[in-house]
Design a protein around this motif. Structure first.
Motif, PDB file in Angstrom:
ATOM      1  N   PRO A 239       4.257  -5.568   8.366  1.00  0.00           N
ATOM      2  CA  PRO A 239       3.154  -4.858   7.703  1.00  0.00           C
ATOM      3  C   PRO A 239       1.878  -5.699   7.718  1.00  0.00           C
ATOM      4  O   PRO A 239       1.718  -6.639   6.939  1.00  0.00           O
ATOM      5  CB  PRO A 239       3.675  -4.654   6.276  1.00  0.00           C
TER       6      PRO A 239
ATOM      7  N   CYS B  97      -1.763  -5.928   6.873  1.00  0.00           N
ATOM      8  CA  CYS B  97      -2.448  -5.185   5.819  1.00  0.00           C
ATOM      9  C   CYS B  97      -3.949  -5.431   5.822  1.00  0.00           C
ATOM     10  O   CYS B  97      -4.401  -6.584   5.892  1.00  0.00           O
ATOM     11  CB  CYS B  97      -1.872  -5.578   4.455  1.00  0.00           C
TER      12      CYS B  97
ATOM     13  N   THR C 114      -1.379  -1.183   8.048  1.00  0.00           N
ATOM     14  CA  THR C 114      -1.163  -0.708   6.674  1.00  0.00           C
ATOM     15  C   THR C 114      -2.444  -0.946   5.878  1.00  0.00           C
ATOM     16  O   THR C 114      -2.983  -2.061   5.901  1.00  0.00           O
ATOM     17  CB  THR C 114       0.003  -1.449   6.005  1.00  0.00           C
TER      18      THR C 114
ATOM     19  N   GLY D  56      -0.105   3.015   7.788  1.00  0.00           N
ATOM     20  CA  GLY D  56       0.537   3.326   6.533  1.00  0.00           C
ATOM     21  C   GLY D  56      -0.417   3.088   5.378  1.00  0.00           C
ATOM     22  O   GLY D  56      -1.483   2.475   5.537  1.00  0.00           O
TER      23      GLY D  56
ATOM     24  N   CYS E 172      -0.691   2.037   1.084  1.00  0.00           N
ATOM     25  CA  CYS E 172      -0.092   1.518  -0.143  1.00  0.00           C
ATOM     26  C   CYS E 172      -1.168   1.524  -1.220  1.00  0.00           C
ATOM     27  O   CYS E 172      -2.234   0.924  -1.037  1.00  0.00           O
ATOM     28  CB  CYS E 172       0.468   0.114   0.067  1.00  0.00           C
TER      29      CYS E 172
ATOM     30  N   LEU F 293       8.890   1.898   6.020  1.00  0.00           N
ATOM     31  CA  LEU F 293       7.966   0.968   5.381  1.00  0.00           C
ATOM     32  C   LEU F 293       8.232   0.863   3.890  1.00  0.00           C
ATOM     33  O   LEU F 293       8.088  -0.212   3.291  1.00  0.00           O
ATOM     34  CB  LEU F 293       6.522   1.416   5.633  1.00  0.00           C
TER      35      LEU F 293
ATOM     36  N   ILE G   9       3.751   3.902  -1.716  1.00  0.00           N
ATOM     37  CA  ILE G   9       3.820   3.462  -0.320  1.00  0.00           C
ATOM     38  C   ILE G   9       4.224   4.633   0.559  1.00  0.00           C
ATOM     39  O   ILE G   9       5.163   5.376   0.245  1.00  0.00           O
ATOM     40  CB  ILE G   9       4.825   2.304  -0.147  1.00  0.00           C
TER      41      ILE G   9
ATOM     42  N   GLY H  46       4.645   5.241   4.846  1.00  0.00           N
ATOM     43  CA  GLY H  46       4.496   4.785   6.210  1.00  0.00           C
ATOM     44  C   GLY H  46       3.802   5.809   7.081  1.00  0.00           C
ATOM     45  O   GLY H  46       3.437   6.907   6.642  1.00  0.00           O
TER      46      GLY H  46
END
Length: 1011
Positions: free
Chosen positions: A642, A644, A730, A763, A765, A827, A998, A1000
């Motif tokens: 991941p 980010c 992500t 993705g 979050c 994820l 979260i 994915g």
């Protein structure tokens, strides 16, 4: 040479900066205006100080400065102000401003106010410190340090042990190592301005503090021990001289060496404390005495041998003596080639004596190469000459007794040895090993051979004392530079300097104590091998630093000394390490161990220094090479990480969000903290934010981009952040806590960021904490230098680097609940697993809740999670299989949460019944965040049956968890942003643990296959 039209104003390595000379102004004739004259065609039109060569001739009042040496210098003379070129802000914003304003702020004067060099608005300088040239500062100093105790007291003995042939090999091997090292020193010293610190400065600024620091410690210690070695050699000579003069023998003669040594080093300490001027004068006197002693010795080898000298083994030049002494004759258990090399090699270590006082040289870039290499050449010739001449004149063994003559030359009888051919019988002492004279037995052989022995004694005194004095000066200066860099604790006390030359008096005291401690050993053959490994290690790192700087192809590596090769430097490094282990392997291991411990300490502490070392250049090359090579490899699900992009704004505003992402990315994957300010000044705070991240030990990049609104800036960051395969996959952002009070436009942009992330195949979050994430606060800036209008003297500040968040505390044996209700590619499972790899989260138990398809809840109510998790081998993940899903999600929610949900949406209702259809359609386009009755009807079942019911399930099962992981997703454009935020609000309201929503990008992040 400079042409009449140009003048060299600055040299940068091999490059020279020249200024076009302006034409002299014509004197105005009578009746003509004496005002400013127009510049000549092709001329600068400006003075040397102010004019810009690139500016058109009509820019008479420009404040753009010409190239100037002082602009690139990091330091100035005492009492003078630092000069700097005008900044871009000054050049671009100084409309109609005169140059005097900038000059008053510390810049160089312009507009022709000063001629010649760049002038400064500083005061008069103080008295200049003492500076030395290449002869007295480097060559003489190096030669004196090389001509030490080994030359007079051990070279004849080494010749007796190893023979002339192997002694020459020892000398040439030492010369090879020192010559290659001298070439490397010359290259490093001509790559830029060399300051005080000598060898430590050269290595630390080339290889960085990690290797420079240990060498500074070892080299300072080695020089302090070398003081003891040379003083002990001096004391041995004094003791032997006293015995010859009839002084009574002591029961413990080693105590005589100790007493004389302590007195001698105390006198030398006084000379060193008197200052560099007195020390330099003393070195010149020592050099003259040594040269006279050399002449005396070589003249003595040409004189006929007297009967007294013959009894001591001297017969002038004889071919058979040369042949006899050509081969080795090892005597004693420790006698070997490398044993002799370890004793001789410290004599070659004086090549750094000039570089060690680099701060006291007029021009180190010129003095160090020329003086060091010439010193190596002349001293090598002298060592070879002394070894060959004394090996051709003196036997290995002689009794010194006048009674050992033969009656006549042919009456050899039982006489053994070469002395029999010259009428002397030394067989008795040779067989019993009691001979007191000869090359193998008498350390004062050179005195005996010379024409006038007191001159050799004076030479021994001069050589030993000069070498001891040079080491006594070198060790404190190197150690002072190391202390000033503050790489190690508890040594800052020795960084203080005194006087115009910044003399390290405290370092002198420490060196004095160490020297006395080793003088008490009083054994020259024991002290010499100790320092050999220290100097060899220094030589190895000097050569390696030159090699490393060359292969990294750094633009900053441009030495003017061209007579070196990266391969010769590598050879010098390798051969130095090999010789270290061949001399004394256990001592070499100790030195390497000390370096490794020191390197580990400096690497752990990460001192706040930046010297532009070749290690940094090598790191850049490696990072660039690996980044490019990554683009040639296709992604594989087993290597999914991941990566980010965290929309933190200023990182210190949202420390919990930073710590949360850092917990599962540190040492694993990429993390980029993104900030989208709307004003340009916020971009200039990047260095402060990076320092905050580093102080918090967060391994993250920081990216900032200005934009009109958050959405457009975030979208730009998603598109341009990263490099090659190192691109974010992500997007992490904090939950919008104030979505009900903020403007609807900002709410719409916030939800749109989530959809933009999915559009970029990333993705998402979203982290929510009960107490909120943003800890920034507005304070009144009372410290501003100028008063501002009421209400504007405020600033927004964030958390300091020591603030502790929930994600930095130990989570103990809590549960980490994952509601894997939708298959997003894995994820949702991967991030909790990465969290449990951290020490603070390692004791947490991960519970996975899985439900069937909610759309077919009647047919597929619930199934055990282990049936799905088993292929992923949950025991490898630390997951707890077999957890059943909570109460069926199809069960209706209670009335109270439903009423609360309707109250959340009340301010955002469209209220179609109160408007005509055309107004409703127009309002939908103007305010897409509005919730219509149709939207509520479509999502009624989802709200009451799923989201609100799921909130009740979270309250029942995860009230005391460490973290909850879950995220619903909706179609783009099908759900108003207010309705979407109301879902998240009702789902996560009043939950004590933090919640990570979260989702994915529907691509595999997990696999249960091994390929």
């Amino acid at each position: 040479m400079d042409s009449p039209a140009y003048k060299t104003v600055m040299a940068l390595g091999r490059f020279k900066v020249r200024r076009l000379q302006t034409r002299p102004a014509k004197k105005p004739s009578r009746g003509e205006d004496s005002g400013p004259q127009p510049p000549a065609p092709g001329g600068s039109g400006q003075s040397e100080e102010g004019g810009s060569l690139s500016a058109p001739p009509d820019y008479e009042t420009t404040i753009d400065a010409s190239p100037c040496y002082e602009f690139y210098a990091h330091s100035v003379l005492p009492g003078r102000a630092r000069k700097s070129r005008p900044s871009l802000e000054v050049l671009r914003n100084a409309v109609g401003a005169g140059c005097g304003e900038w000059a008053q702020g510390g810049g160089a004067r312009c507009c022709g106010e000063q001629g010649g060099h760049c002038a400064s608005a500083g005061g008069e300088g103080r008295r200049e410190p003492v500076r030395f040239g290449w002869v007295t500062g480097v060559m003489v100093r190096c030669m004196l340090n090389i001509w030490g105790v080994i030359l007079y007291l051990r070279l004849p003995w080494i010749t007796a042990q190893a023979g002339i042939g192997l002694t020459w090999l020892i000398i040439l091997m030492s010369a090879l190592v020192t010559t290659v090292t001298g070439l490397s020193i010359s290259a490093i010293s001509t790559n830029g301005k060399v300051k005080a610190g000598g060898t430590y400065f050269l290595i630390s600024r080339s290889l960085g503090p990690e290797l420079g620091g240990p060498i500074g410690l070892l080299f300072s210690f080695a020089n302090a021990v070398a003081v003891a070695m040379h003083v002990v050699g001096f004391a041995e000579t004094v003791r032997d001289l006293l015995l010859v003069r009839g002084a009574p023998a002591q029961p413990y003669p080693i105590n005589d060496i100790r007493i004389v040594g302590v007195i001698t080093v105390t006198v030398l300490m006084g000379i060193a404390l008197a200052g560099m001027e007195w020390e330099a004068k003393a070195q010149v006197v020592f050099f003259f005495v040594i040269m006279v002693s050399f002449i005396n010795y070589f003249v003595g080898t040409l004189l006929p041998a007297t009967e007294e000298k013959m009894s001591k083994g001297y017969f002038s030049y004889k071919g058979d003596i040369f042949v006899e002494n050509l081969g080795p004759d090892w005597r004693g258990e420790s006698s070997s080639f490398f044993g002799m090399f370890s004793i001789f090699f410290p004599s070659a270590t004086g090549i750094l004596a000039g570089a060690n006082i680099s701060g006291d040289l007029k021009d180190p870039a010129v003095a160090i190469p020329k003086g060091t290499l010439l010193a190596i050449f002349w001293t090598t010739l002298s060592y070879l000459a002394v070894s060959a001449t004394i090996g051709s004149c003196v036997l290995r063994d002689a009794s010194g007794s006048m009674n050992d003559t033969l009656g006549f030359l042919n009456a050899t009888g039982d006489c053994l040895g070469l002395g029999c051919h010259y009428g002397w019988n030394f067989s008795s002492c040779t067989q019993t090993g009691t001979c007191e004279y000869g090359l193998a037995n008498n350390y004062q052989t050179m005195s005996m051979v010379s024409g006038f022995s007191p001159l050799i004694t004076a030479g021994i005194f001069a050589a030993t004392l000069s070498s001891a004095l040079a080491c006594l000066v070198s060790a404190p200066k190197v150690f002072q530079c190391l202390c000033q860099d503050r790489l190690y604790p508890f040594i800052g006390f020795f960084a203080k300097g005194y006087g115009k030359n910044n003399e390290p008096f405290r370092g002198y005291a420490l060196t004095f104590v160490l020297a006395i401690a080793f003088i008490l050993i009083a054994e020259l053959n024991t002290i010499a091998p100790i320092i050999s490994n220290f100097f060899l290690c220094s030589y190895a790192l000097i050569n390696f630093s030159c090699f490393h700087a060359t292969i990294t192809n750094s633009p900053g590596w441009r030495p003017t000394f061209r007579y070196f090769s990266k391969w010769s430097a590598l050879f010098g490094a390798v051969i130095s390490v090999v010789i270290m282990f061949l001399l004394t392997w256990w001592a070499a291991l100790i030195v390497v161990g000390i370096i490794l411990v020191s390197v580990a300490y400096v690497s752990y502490k990460k001192p706040a220094v930046n010297w532009g070392s070749s290690v940094q250049a090598g790191t850049y090359n490696m990072a660039l090479s690996y980044s490019v090579s990554l683009t040639e490899v296709e992604d594989h699900v087993k290597n999914f990480r991941p990566q980010c992009l965290v929309l933190t704004g200023p990182p210190n505003f949202r420390p919990a969000l930073v710590d949360f992402v850092s917990a599962f990315t540190k040492g694993v994957s990429l993390m980029i903290c993104g900030n989208v300010p709307q004003d340009v000044p916020a971009v200039n705070d990047s260095d402060e934010h990076i320092k905050w991240l580093n102080a918090r030990k967060v391994r993250s990049f920081y990216a900032v981009i200005t934009a009109e609104d958050l959405r457009s800036g975030a979208r730009s960051l998603m598109q341009v952040s990263g490099l090659g395969r190192l691109k974010p996959n992500t997007v992490v952002l904090g939950y919008k806590q104030n979505w009900q009070t903020d403007s609807p436009q900002n709410l719409q942009r916030y939800v749109a960021i989530i959809h933009d992330a999915f559009d970029c195949r990333a993705g998402v979050c979203v982290l929510r904490m009960k107490e909120g994430i943003d800890v920034s606060r507005t304070v009144r800036a009372y410290a501003l230098p100028t008063p501002l209008p009421t209400g504007s003297a405020v600033r927004v500040v964030g958390a300091d680097e020591h603030m502790e968040t929930l994600f930095q505390s130990n989570q103990k044996k809590k549960c980490l609940d994952v509601y894997w209700l939708f298959d997003d590619g894995g994820l949702t499972l991967l991030i909790p697993y990465l969290l449990t790899r951290r020490k603070r989260w390692s004791r947490c138990k991960v519970r996975v809740f899985i439900s069937g398809q909610l759309a077919n809840a009647e047919e597929q109510p619930v199934f055990p999670s282990d049936s799905l998790l088993m292929p992923f081998q949950p025991q490898r993940w630390g997951y707890n299989p077999g957890i059943l899903a909570p109460s069926p999600l199809r069960k209706q929610a209670t009335t109270y949460p439903t009423k609360e949900f309707e109250d959340l949406l009340a301010p955002y209702r469209l209220n179609e019944g109160q408007r005509d259809p055309e107004a409703v359609e127009a309002l939908k386009k103007e305010a897409p965040w509005k919730v219509s009755d149709e939207d509520l009807q479509i999502y009624k079942k989802k709200v009451k049956t799923r989201q609100i019911r799921l909130h009740e399930i979270l309250q029942e099962n995860s009230r005391n968890s460490a973290l909850i992981v879950i995220l619903p997703v909706v179609r783009k454009g099908a759900c108003p942003s207010a309705l979407y935020m109301a879902w998240l609000e009702i789902l996560s309201r009043d939950l004590r643990p933090p919640i990570a929503f979260i989702r994915g990008n529907q691509q595999d992040a997990l696999t249960f296959y091994c390929q």
